[in-house]
Design an enzyme around this catalytic site. Sequence first.
Site, PDB file in Angstrom:
ATOM      1  N   VAL A   1       0.842  -1.192   0.000  1.00 27.88           N
ATOM      2  CA  VAL A   1       0.000   0.000   0.000  1.00 27.88           C
ATOM      3  C   VAL A   1       0.887   1.256   0.000  1.00 27.88           C
ATOM      4  O   VAL A   1       1.007   1.942   1.017  1.00 27.88           O
ATOM      5  CB  VAL A   1      -0.959   0.003   1.222  1.00 27.88           C
ATOM      6  CG1 VAL A   1      -1.938   1.159   1.131  1.00 27.88           C
ATOM      7  CG2 VAL A   1      -1.708  -1.319   1.319  1.00 27.88           C
ATOM      8  N   PRO A   2       1.524   1.545  -1.137  1.00 24.29           N
ATOM      9  CA  PRO A   2       2.375   2.735  -1.171  1.00 24.29           C
ATOM     10  C   PRO A   2       1.557   4.012  -1.047  1.00 24.29           C
ATOM     11  O   PRO A   2       0.426   4.099  -1.528  1.00 24.29           O
ATOM     12  CB  PRO A   2       3.060   2.642  -2.534  1.00 24.29           C
ATOM     13  CG  PRO A   2       2.162   1.798  -3.363  1.00 24.29           C
ATOM     14  CD  PRO A   2       1.485   0.850  -2.422  1.00 24.29           C
ATOM     15  N   HIS A   3       2.147   4.979  -0.357  1.00 24.47           N
ATOM     16  CA  HIS A   3       1.514   6.286  -0.169  1.00 24.47           C
ATOM     17  C   HIS A   3       2.597   7.294   0.117  1.00 24.47           C
ATOM     18  O   HIS A   3       3.701   6.937   0.519  1.00 24.47           O
ATOM     19  CB  HIS A   3       0.482   6.240   0.954  1.00 24.47           C
ATOM     20  CG  HIS A   3       1.003   5.668   2.231  1.00 24.47           C
ATOM     21  ND1 HIS A   3       1.127   4.302   2.422  1.00 24.47           N
ATOM     22  CD2 HIS A   3       1.449   6.257   3.351  1.00 24.47           C
ATOM     23  CE1 HIS A   3       1.623   4.087   3.629  1.00 24.47           C
ATOM     24  NE2 HIS A   3       1.835   5.250   4.211  1.00 24.47           N
ATOM     25  N   GLY A   4       2.296   8.550  -0.089  1.00 30.99           N
ATOM     26  CA  GLY A   4       3.274   9.610   0.141  1.00 30.99           C
ATOM     27  C   GLY A   4       3.436   9.918   1.616  1.00 30.99           C
ATOM     28  O   GLY A   4       2.652   9.475   2.455  1.00 30.99           O
TER      29      GLY A   4
END
Length: 150
Positions: A62-65
């Site tokens: 779950v990539p996110h900034g």
Amino acid sequence: MKKPVLTPDLIRLNVNPHTKQQAIQMAGALLVEQGYVAPDYIEAMLLREQTLSTYIGNGVAVPHGVDEMGTLIHHAGIAILQMPQGVLYGPQLVTLLIAVAGHDAAHLALLSRIATVCMEEENVARLVAATSTDELMTAFLPSVSSNDLL
């Protein structure tokens, strides 16, 4: 105008990125193309990944900034890459990548909903086996339909 968190345009089925960075870039590009984030948000996701892996288990990442990059987010949303062949995410094989863009409470709500869906191996298997974006959305949305962000 508020956009839905997930639409068919934010989903790609049966993709085969060669690296986790390429997978993050692909998912980020969907968010950019659909107007959810500024182009620099992709770099923010890659930077976040360098600090701490966003692998959450069951073949899901779950990539996110990072929080400081919130100004790059125009609308809360998620982009989903279904990768049946998988991509190495460190030592783990990821078959479902869900890129998240959201501010503060929206960001936490999205991560919570995703974790709820993806903690069950059967749910992840159904998402990875979906043969259409509608099927994937149907498998995913029952768990997020009560989310007022949709």
